[in-house]
Design a protein around this motif. Structure first.
Motif, mmCIF file in Angstrom:
data_model
loop_
_atom_site.group_PDB
_atom_site.id
_atom_site.type_symbol
_atom_site.label_atom_id
_atom_site.label_comp_id
_atom_site.label_asym_id
_atom_site.label_seq_id
_atom_site.Cartn_x
_atom_site.Cartn_y
_atom_site.Cartn_z
ATOM 1 N N ASP A 267 0.815 -1.210 0.000
ATOM 2 C CA ASP A 267 0.000 0.000 0.000
ATOM 3 C C ASP A 267 0.854 1.267 0.000
ATOM 4 O O ASP A 267 0.521 2.255 -0.654
ATOM 5 N N ASP B 231 -8.155 -10.112 -3.498
ATOM 6 C CA ASP B 231 -7.947 -8.916 -4.311
ATOM 7 C C ASP B 231 -6.618 -8.241 -3.987
ATOM 8 O O ASP B 231 -5.950 -7.697 -4.877
ATOM 9 N N ARG B 232 -6.197 -8.321 -2.727
ATOM 10 C CA ARG B 232 -4.920 -7.719 -2.348
ATOM 11 C C ARG B 232 -3.764 -8.593 -2.834
ATOM 12 O O ARG B 232 -2.712 -8.094 -3.230
ATOM 13 N N LYS C 6 -13.798 -7.630 5.882
ATOM 14 C CA LYS C 6 -14.330 -7.394 4.538
ATOM 15 C C LYS C 6 -14.583 -5.914 4.276
ATOM 16 O O LYS C 6 -14.711 -5.493 3.126
ATOM 17 N N ASP D 64 -13.644 -2.280 3.654
ATOM 18 C CA ASP D 64 -12.439 -1.696 3.053
ATOM 19 C C ASP D 64 -11.674 -0.795 4.014
ATOM 20 O O ASP D 64 -10.453 -0.663 3.915
ATOM 21 N N ALA D 65 -12.379 -0.151 4.920
ATOM 22 C CA ALA D 65 -11.734 0.798 5.830
ATOM 23 C C ALA D 65 -10.954 0.121 6.949
ATOM 24 O O ALA D 65 -10.184 0.776 7.651
ATOM 25 N N ARG E 96 -7.669 1.764 8.323
ATOM 26 C CA ARG E 96 -6.650 2.196 7.382
ATOM 27 C C ARG E 96 -6.530 3.720 7.437
ATOM 28 O O ARG E 96 -7.427 4.419 7.920
#
Length: 538
Positions: free
Chosen positions: A285, A309-310, A447, A449-450, A475
């Motif tokens: 990231d 996905d990551r 799950k 996103d934050a 995040r």
């Protein structure tokens, strides 16, 4: 002891220090360890180990004696570790970030003959010797602060000189060491209970290293980045020892720093590393695309994988990389399960299959081994098992009950002998008459996103016995409210599994290998559900 017995021991034995000696003969001038500006070849490292071994013998240290080591990741740690192994002494690596009470617990258990400490840790060593004035200390230069005289410690130079040969010519050091003699005592990280000293033998350490070599397909052409601390099996038995076994070059990193790791991968053309999921995601990231990571062929992920996905983002940055999860315990010296390459996409949520020398079973509380798909305690057999918990006969007996080592983890096997983790036995939350796997709740919250990291524990509650409670680290940038998380969980989980509270934290209490210490969260928030008037809150 007759000369014949000693000769036969040298011919037949298994000794961790012999790993280095063999590699030094095969790869004399190849860099073995790189740490900052220091680079040492295999031949130099082996000669240094002999020199330290002679100095230890001059101090009266020998077979079965404990020697405490307090170093950051450095070449000197491995000079001392292999020297201890060579003469049959037992290394007791200390975590530099422990409290004085924790050091006292370890030193009382191990009763070391002396403490060798990195100069940058002189202040910590001083606190230890202040509480244990009879413990001799040798201060090894490095990191500043190495005032041996002020600490009433022996200098490194003086220590080495004491073991120098009278004629200046010294040969290789050999000593009688049995295969099952202890080589190290590493204290468990204690995520759920007080730390216990796992006594590992030379045989266990060599089998563990060989298993890692086989799974990681290590060769002398690899350049391996060692991130985990050397006082933990992940940074010692799962990393540097197997790397040295095959003649690879190891780049030592002192502590986790995403920017430094990102740059080191490019500068040293690193081919493999061991990481955690959160570490890898932070690396990608913050620094993905800034450096050339094309040489990276393998990343071993400890204990938990990264979302699909990551993982796709990682593979785009490192086209040839394989992301394989592995899981291990201090008591089994290396890792016991590792993901097969063909299972990266199809079994990403598994721990993988048993490693080369490990048998894995699933057992119920009565000692019965369970068939595939039934949940029970994950149990192990294999030569890399510890000898015992140091001076803990009852705990040792309980851990080895029914002829298997009991991991304390709940899980199941599928029809292909793949291991799936469900939860720690002590992390299974009993709430309102139902059992809730804390991992399942955490996975649902992740799950979002934050959410960067999450852990879930049960906290005392008068009505529910234990209340499902989530701790969340966000995040950078995104915001999230407690109600948002609870609403999300209601859409993902059965009602009894939904957290009663969600608490946001800046950082988690962690072990040396970056695992979240749930035991500290339970202690710190034990009274969370008590209202100001002393009544239980909902």
């Amino acid at each position: 002891m007759s000369l014949d017995a000693f000769a036969m021991n040298l011919i037949q034995r298994v000794n961790v220090a012999d790993i280095l000696r063999r590699s030094a003969r095969q790869h004399r001038h190849k860099p073995a360890l790189v740490s900052g500006q220091e680079s040492v070849t295999y031949a130099q490292l082996d000669a240094d180990v002999d020199r330290v071994a002679r100095a230890l013998q001059a101090r009266g240290v020998g077979r079965g004696d404990h020697v405490a080591l307090m170093f950051r990741n450095s070449v000197d740690f491995f000079r001392v570790y292999f020297a201890n192994a060579r003469i049959g002494a037992v290394s007791v690596p200390l975590n530099p970030s422990l409290t004085l009470a924790e050091y006292t617990h370890i030193l009382t258990k191990t009763r070391p003959r002396l403490l060798l400490a990195h100069g940058g840790l002189a202040e910590v060593a001083g606190r230890i010797t202040g509480a244990h004035p009879g413990l001799p200390v040798v201060l090894v230069p490095g990191g500043g602060g190495e005032d041996a005289e002020a600490l009433q410690a022996e200098s490194w130079a003086g220590f080495l000189d004491a073991g120098a040969a009278d004629d200046g010519v010294a040969g290789s050091v050999d000593a009688f060491v049995e295969d099952r003699d202890p080589v190290q005592v590493i204290f468990t990280s204690g995520t759920t209970s007080a730390a216990k000293g796992a006594v590992a033998s030379h045989l266990a350490a060599v089998f563990a290293a060989t298993s890692v070599v086989a799974h990681q397909r290590l060769t002398e052409h690899d350049v391996c980045l060692a991130i985990f601390p050397n006082h933990h099996v992940a940074g010692l038995n799962n990393s540097v020892v197997p790397y040295l076994m095959v003649g690879a070059t190891t780049v030592l990193r002192d502590g986790w720093n995403a920017a430094a790791v990102a740059e080191a991968i490019e500068r040293h053309s690193v081919t493999m590393m061991i990481s955690t999921g959160p570490m890898l995601l932070e690396l990608v990231d913050r620094h993905g695309g800034q450096f050339d990571w094309s040489t990276l062929r393998l990343v071993i992920l400890g204990m938990a994988s990264v979302p699909a996905d990551r993982a796709a983002v990682v593979r785009k940055l490192c086209p040839d990389v394989e992301l394989l999860l592995a899981s291990g315990q201090t008591e089994f010296t290396g890792y016991e399960e590792a993901m097969r390459r063909e299972d990266q996409a199809t079994k990403a949520d598994s721990w993988g299959n048993p490693t080369l020398f490990t048998d894995v079973g699933i057992m119920d509380d009565s000692g019965r081994l369970l068939p595939p798909r039934e949940v029970g305690e994950i149990v192990y057999r294999g030569p890399q098992s510890m000898n015992a918990y140091l001076d803990e006969p009852e705990q040792t007996a309980a851990s080895f009950e029914h002829g298997w080592f009991h991991s304390g983890d709940l899980g199941y096997l599928d029809e292909e002998n793949t291991v799936y983790f469900v939860d720690r036995k002590k992390d299974m939350i009993k709430t309102g008459g139902e059992n809730v796997a804390s991992v399942e709740v955490a996975q649902a919250i992740l799950k979002l996103d934050a959410v960067a990291e999450c852990t879930v524990v049960g906290l005392p509650h008068e009505r529910w016995t234990e209340a499902v409670t989530a701790f969340v680290k966000l995040r950078e940038g995104p915001t999230l409210e407690e109600g948002d998380v609870i609403a999300h969980c209601r859409s993902e989980l059965a009602p009894f599994k939904v957290p009663k509270r969600v608490l946001f934290v800046e950082e988690f209490p962690r072990t040396a290998t970056h695992k979240i210490r749930n035991v500290e969260l339970r202690k710190a928030y034990a009274d969370l559900y008590l209202a100001a008037n002393g009544q239980q809150s909902t």
